[in-house]
Design a protein around this motif. Structure first.
Motif, PDB file in Angstrom:
ATOM      1  N   ALA B  60      -5.393  -3.171   0.570  1.00 60.62           N
ATOM      2  CA  ALA B  60      -3.966  -3.069   0.913  1.00 60.62           C
ATOM      3  C   ALA B  60      -3.277  -2.047   0.022  1.00 60.62           C
ATOM      4  O   ALA B  60      -2.446  -1.255   0.481  1.00 60.62           O
ATOM      5  CB  ALA B  60      -3.312  -4.432   0.761  1.00 60.62           C
ATOM      6  N   TYR B  61      -3.653  -2.052  -1.275  1.00 62.85           N
ATOM      7  CA  TYR B  61      -3.047  -1.121  -2.229  1.00 62.85           C
ATOM      8  C   TYR B  61      -3.402   0.324  -1.841  1.00 62.85           C
ATOM      9  O   TYR B  61      -2.520   1.193  -1.791  1.00 62.85           O
ATOM     10  CB  TYR B  61      -3.546  -1.454  -3.639  1.00 62.85           C
ATOM     11  N   ILE B  62      -4.696   0.541  -1.536  1.00 64.43           N
ATOM     12  CA  ILE B  62      -5.142   1.899  -1.169  1.00 64.43           C
ATOM     13  C   ILE B  62      -4.468   2.338   0.142  1.00 64.43           C
ATOM     14  O   ILE B  62      -3.979   3.456   0.254  1.00 64.43           O
ATOM     15  CB  ILE B  62      -6.686   1.950  -1.052  1.00 64.43           C
ATOM     16  N   TYR B  63      -4.423   1.418   1.092  1.00 64.29           N
ATOM     17  CA  TYR B  63      -3.818   1.713   2.399  1.00 64.29           C
ATOM     18  C   TYR B  63      -2.321   2.022   2.227  1.00 64.29           C
ATOM     19  O   TYR B  63      -1.800   3.002   2.760  1.00 64.29           O
ATOM     20  CB  TYR B  63      -4.035   0.526   3.339  1.00 64.29           C
ATOM     21  N   GLY B  64      -1.648   1.165   1.440  1.00 67.40           N
ATOM     22  CA  GLY B  64      -0.220   1.343   1.200  1.00 67.40           C
ATOM     23  C   GLY B  64       0.080   2.667   0.508  1.00 67.40           C
ATOM     24  O   GLY B  64       1.054   3.354   0.822  1.00 67.40           O
ATOM     25  N   LEU B  65      -0.797   3.026  -0.424  1.00 66.86           N
ATOM     26  CA  LEU B  65      -0.633   4.265  -1.201  1.00 66.86           C
ATOM     27  C   LEU B  65      -0.755   5.503  -0.302  1.00 66.86           C
ATOM     28  O   LEU B  65      -0.098   6.512  -0.535  1.00 66.86           O
ATOM     29  CB  LEU B  65      -1.735   4.286  -2.281  1.00 66.86           C
ATOM     30  N   ASN B  69       0.285   9.725   4.530  1.00 68.49           N
ATOM     31  CA  ASN B  69      -0.681  10.625   5.191  1.00 68.49           C
ATOM     32  C   ASN B  69      -1.185  10.021   6.499  1.00 68.49           C
ATOM     33  O   ASN B  69      -1.302  10.704   7.513  1.00 68.49           O
ATOM     34  CB  ASN B  69      -1.888  10.873   4.275  1.00 68.49           C
ATOM     35  N   ILE B  70      -1.458   8.716   6.445  1.00 76.35           N
ATOM     36  CA  ILE B  70      -2.001   8.037   7.639  1.00 76.35           C
ATOM     37  C   ILE B  70      -0.993   8.098   8.793  1.00 76.35           C
ATOM     38  O   ILE B  70      -1.368   8.303   9.942  1.00 76.35           O
ATOM     39  CB  ILE B  70      -2.393   6.571   7.294  1.00 76.35           C
ATOM     40  N   GLY B  78      -0.100   7.445  13.469  1.00 82.95           N
ATOM     41  CA  GLY B  78      -1.315   7.011  12.763  1.00 82.95           C
ATOM     42  C   GLY B  78      -1.252   5.573  12.272  1.00 82.95           C
ATOM     43  O   GLY B  78      -2.206   4.814  12.412  1.00 82.95           O
ATOM     44  N   GLN B  79      -0.096   5.196  11.722  1.00 83.89           N
ATOM     45  CA  GLN B  79       0.017   3.832  11.174  1.00 83.89           C
ATOM     46  C   GLN B  79      -0.154   2.782  12.267  1.00 83.89           C
ATOM     47  O   GLN B  79      -0.863   1.791  12.086  1.00 83.89           O
ATOM     48  CB  GLN B  79       1.379   3.669  10.493  1.00 83.89           C
ATOM     49  N   GLU B  80       0.488   3.025  13.407  1.00 85.25           N
ATOM     50  CA  GLU B  80       0.389   2.074  14.531  1.00 85.25           C
ATOM     51  C   GLU B  80      -1.063   1.977  15.003  1.00 85.25           C
ATOM     52  O   GLU B  80      -1.575   0.874  15.243  1.00 85.25           O
ATOM     53  CB  GLU B  80       1.276   2.517  15.707  1.00 85.25           C
ATOM     54  N   ILE B  81      -1.719   3.140  15.115  1.00 86.82           N
ATOM     55  CA  ILE B  81      -3.094   3.147  15.628  1.00 86.82           C
ATOM     56  C   ILE B  81      -4.039   2.448  14.641  1.00 86.82           C
ATOM     57  O   ILE B  81      -4.854   1.604  15.040  1.00 86.82           O
ATOM     58  CB  ILE B  81      -3.570   4.595  15.901  1.00 86.82           C
ATOM     59  N   VAL B  82      -3.895   2.782  13.354  1.00 88.54           N
ATOM     60  CA  VAL B  82      -4.781   2.150  12.344  1.00 88.54           C
ATOM     61  C   VAL B  82      -4.548   0.639  12.327  1.00 88.54           C
ATOM     62  O   VAL B  82      -5.505  -0.153  12.323  1.00 88.54           O
ATOM     63  CB  VAL B  82      -4.553   2.785  10.946  1.00 88.54           C
ATOM     64  N   ILE B 135       3.614  -5.318   3.010  1.00 89.39           N
ATOM     65  CA  ILE B 135       4.377  -5.804   1.854  1.00 89.39           C
ATOM     66  C   ILE B 135       4.546  -4.669   0.830  1.00 89.39           C
ATOM     67  O   ILE B 135       5.638  -4.440   0.306  1.00 89.39           O
ATOM     68  CB  ILE B 135       3.673  -7.030   1.215  1.00 89.39           C
ATOM     69  N   TYR B 136       3.454  -3.951   0.588  1.00 90.92           N
ATOM     70  CA  TYR B 136       3.466  -2.859  -0.383  1.00 90.92           C
ATOM     71  C   TYR B 136       4.531  -1.827   0.004  1.00 90.92           C
ATOM     72  O   TYR B 136       5.323  -1.387  -0.829  1.00 90.92           O
ATOM     73  CB  TYR B 136       2.087  -2.220  -0.457  1.00 90.92           C
ATOM     74  N   ASN B 137       4.539  -1.457   1.270  1.00 94.15           N
ATOM     75  CA  ASN B 137       5.496  -0.444   1.751  1.00 94.15           C
ATOM     76  C   ASN B 137       6.928  -0.913   1.607  1.00 94.15           C
ATOM     77  O   ASN B 137       7.800  -0.163   1.195  1.00 94.15           O
ATOM     78  CB  ASN B 137       5.239  -0.125   3.233  1.00 94.15           C
ATOM     79  N   TYR B 138       7.125  -2.184   1.968  1.00 90.41           N
ATOM     80  CA  TYR B 138       8.480  -2.738   1.891  1.00 90.41           C
ATOM     81  C   TYR B 138       8.965  -2.727   0.439  1.00 90.41           C
ATOM     82  O   TYR B 138      10.065  -2.256   0.147  1.00 90.41           O
ATOM     83  CB  TYR B 138       8.492  -4.171   2.447  1.00 90.41           C
TER      84      TYR B 138
END
Lengths: 431, 279
Positions: B60-65, B69-70, B78-82, B135-138
């Motif tokens: 989650a941390y890596i994804y949020g970070l 780019n995603i 990209g975020q919706e698709i992933v 959560i990370y993004n928020y």
């Protein structure tokens, strides 16, 4: 439920957290409403104050904060305003509250009419600042709940731990009991609930003790009582053999039957003699290699009769045990190997030593024990259906397991290193 | 006169934080609770949950970070698709878990149990990656305003507390159900969560314009809002949505049917096994 303590702590803390947090949210929501009313009342007072200031023209010289804006309207014209107020009305020309958006923010607005001066006062206050101020004050009442949860959890953990202490003591007392200890449990600091459990366990132990004692006495007495008539039978059989032809089938069957009965009685007596209370009396240092060598020599005729190749490999390792018990153990293992290994088959006894244990392994080239039956062979009188043809009473491995347990040894059955057969390994812990 | 977009969002940061965090935590904790209850029923160790939490949190941390780019992938969807792919992967893994669970009762072979544990770890880890990244993004966005630090932190703690507490109580409640009933209830809940995941994946794909929009089937927002505590609890439990589209509903229903088919297929044998045990 793996642990009563974990279950109680987690479920109680979870319930507490859930209800406290929901109550905090409810408290927050109602306090925010109250705060809104308070701010509205303050706005009304400010509007009344502005009405009495008698200001004319631009009110930029009036000290105000950027969070409050006001306008004084007379005959649809602004007669005074704060310098952050727009040119358009910031409140409706109707008494009451509302919301308006200007200066990139949302504002709470108030329209107030002063009859004496015939002026409308439009007052606005930044809504986000109001909320932030109210939230900061209200959240202070939530902190004790948040900070209290870890403290209360710790208290719950200690209280539940204390409450379960008698149960833990009872569990320890039961687990510390030796296999043969059927004495009642002492009910130290017993609670009302546990007293009932302790009473039931003690009653069960007493009944078990009586039953076991009765069973032991019965086995011993029956075996003793049967030994004499069997000996007499054997003598009579010997006499008959002299009188009638030896190739008689009936006589042979009678002889086999008497021998089986004799073997059964001897095994039952052995089972009685190898009870913990009997064996634990006399433990000494025993050289397993010498003991095995002597037993092989003693029973060599049996192996020779079936032309079996028997070999003993290993080292002289000394263990602390009971000579009578270990003799019975090895005798039974060798007797089984002798019985189940076919004519001309192989039997190998290996004695090994590692850092932590000594092991005695008896392998044969017999039919072996099927995997699914390996746990059952230690049960009393159990005989696998494939082995019914070979004489036996199903007590040999029970006795072996019994004696191994008494010596704190483990027992396992595997396939032998021969093309068929089984390997029984007894592992004794090194002192 | 334009209104600052921050104003409304910031007005109730405390309640916003509670709502978002509790919903995300609740979804993950209910999934963990059901899987842990199933693991317990199979008499397997529940230690896998710790590994899943650690792997998922790191993911989650890596994804949020890397979310910035995603998001630019696939023409900025990209975020919706992933996220949709993660949801679909979870549903597939849930199918496998149900298959293994239904058969493991009778077949206690080691590799079957290992496969079930690996599967459960993957399901929970992926769910945490998905929910954790949200959560990370928020938090990363909200905590840039120093004045909201207190309300966001307090709200997040309360939201996490509510989500985890419901998960714990739910786990013990499932554990209190015995025998065949636990198998059936566990299977139904598992199926409903899988249905909810499919429905979410379809919604995300629709938002990315990868699948067409379909009309709304019903609107129950006036009866039970998705944003109320009950609505959020039901969303976490059975994927309650006040305004589902035809496609979302169809996806939900199909997933539930497949899951029940896989899980119920072997149920008669449980009866035999129970009878055997009772006799």
């Amino acid at each position: 439920m793996s642990s009563i303590r974990t279950f109680l702590i987690l479920s109680v803390v979870a319930t507490l957290v859930l209800f406290n947090f929901i109550a905090a949210i409810q408290g927050y929501s109602s306090s925010m409403k109250e705060a809104e009313l308070l701010f509205d009342e303050k706005m009304l007072n400010t509007a009344k104050l502005i009405a009495n200031l008698h200001v004319e023209g631009n009110a930029s010289n009036i000290e105000h904060t950027s969070t409050i804006a006001f306008q004084l309207w007379k005959d649809n014209k602004i007669i005074a305003a704060s310098n952050n107020a727009p040119d358009t009305p910031i409140a409706d020309f109707q008494p009451g509250y509302g919301y308006i958006n200007f200066d990139r923010h949302r504002w709470r607005s108030l329209g107030y009419y002063d009859r004496k001066r015939n002026v409308w006062i439009a007052l606005a206050e930044r809504d986000d600042i109001r909320s932030l101020l109210a939230e900061n004050v209200i959240l202070k009442s939530v902190y004790p709940i948040l900070l209290g949860i870890p403290l209360v959890s710790l208290l719950i953990w200690l209280i539940i731990g204390y409450g379960l202490k008698p149960l833990r003591q009872l569990a320890n007392e039961l687990s510390n009991k030796k296999n043969n200890d059927l004495t009642p449990i002492a009910a130290k600091e017993s609670t009302k609930e546990l007293k009932q459990v302790t009473t039931s366990i003690n009653s069960l132990l007493q009944r078990l003790d009586t039953t076991l004692e009765r069973e032991k006495l019965f086995t011993a007495d029956a075996a003793h009582e049967l030994r004499t008539p069997i000996s007499a039978l054997k003598i009579q059989l010997h006499n008959i053999k002299q009188e009638i032809p030896t190739n008689s089938d009936a006589l042979k069957q009678l002889n086999d039957g008497v021998n089986r009965m004799h073997h059964l009685i001897e095994q039952l007596l052995l089972l009685y003699r190898t009870t913990p209370e009997e064996l634990s009396k006399d433990f000494s240092e025993i050289d397993l290699y010498t003991l095995t060598q002597n037993i092989i020599a003693e029973h060599y005729s049996g192996f020779e009769k079936k032309q079996q190749n028997i070999e003993l490999i290993g080292i002289h390792s000394k263990i602390n045990g009971n000579t009578f018990g270990l003799t019975a153990l090895i005798q039974n293992l060798l007797n089984n190997a002798n019985k189940y290994t076919p004519k001309g088959g192989d039997i190998r006894i290996t004695l090994e030593e590692t850092e932590s244990k000594y092991s005695l392994r008896v392998e044969d080239s017999g039919p072996g024990i099927p995997i699914e039956a390996r746990d059952q062979v230690f049960e009393r009188f159990y005989r696998h259906k494939n082995q019914q043809a070979i004489p036996g009473c199903g007590l040999g491995l029970t006795i072996v397991k019994h004696i191994a347990d008494l010596h704190g040894a483990t027992i396992k059955i595997e396939n032998s290193s021969f093309t068929s057969g089984c390997a029984i390994t007894i592992e004794f812990r090194r002192q | 006169m334009s209104l600052s977009s921050d104003d409304n969002r910031n007005k109730k940061m405390f309640l916003n934080s509670i709502a978002l965090i509790s919903q995300e935590v609740l979804e993950a904790s209910i999934l963990i609770s059901i899987l842990m209850a199933l693991t317990k029923q199979l008499e397997l160790s529940s230690r896998w949950a710790i590994s899943a939490l650690l792997i998922g949190s790191l993911g989650a941390y890596i994804y949020g970070l890397n979310i910035g780019n995603i998001s630019e992938w696939f023409d900025y969807v990209g975020q919706e698709i992933v996220n949709a792919c993660i949801q679909i992967a979870i549903v597939m893994l849930m199918f496998i878990a149900t298959f293994l669970y239904s058969r493991s009762i009778f077949n206690t072979k080691k590799y079957g149990q290992t496969l079930f544990i690996v599967n459960a770890t993957a399901i929970v880890a992926l769910a945490i990656v998905r929910e954790g990244a949200e959560i990370y993004n928020y938090l990363a966005g909200a905590l840039t305003h120093a004045e909201y630090l207190v309300s966001v932190t307090t709200g997040s703690i309360i939201g996490t507390g509510i989500g985890v507490s419901i998960g714990i109580l739910f786990y013990y409640a499932l554990g209190a159900i015995t025998g065949k009933r636990r198998h059936i209830i566990g299977l139904i809940l598992f199926s409903l969560i899988a249905g909810s995941m499919t429905s979410q994946a379809l919604l995300l794909l629709n938002q990315a314009d990868w699948i067409p929009s379909t009309p709304i089937l019903w609107d129950t927002s006036s009866l039970l809002s998705e944003y109320s505590l009950t609505g959020r609890l039901l969303y976490g439990l059975i994927g309650y949505e006040a305004t589902p589209s035809i496609l979302e509903f169809f996806g939900y229903l199909t997933t539930v049917m497949i899951m029940l088919f896989i899980g119920i297929k072997k149920t008669p044998k449980i009866k035999c096994l129970d009878e055997k045990i009772n006799t």
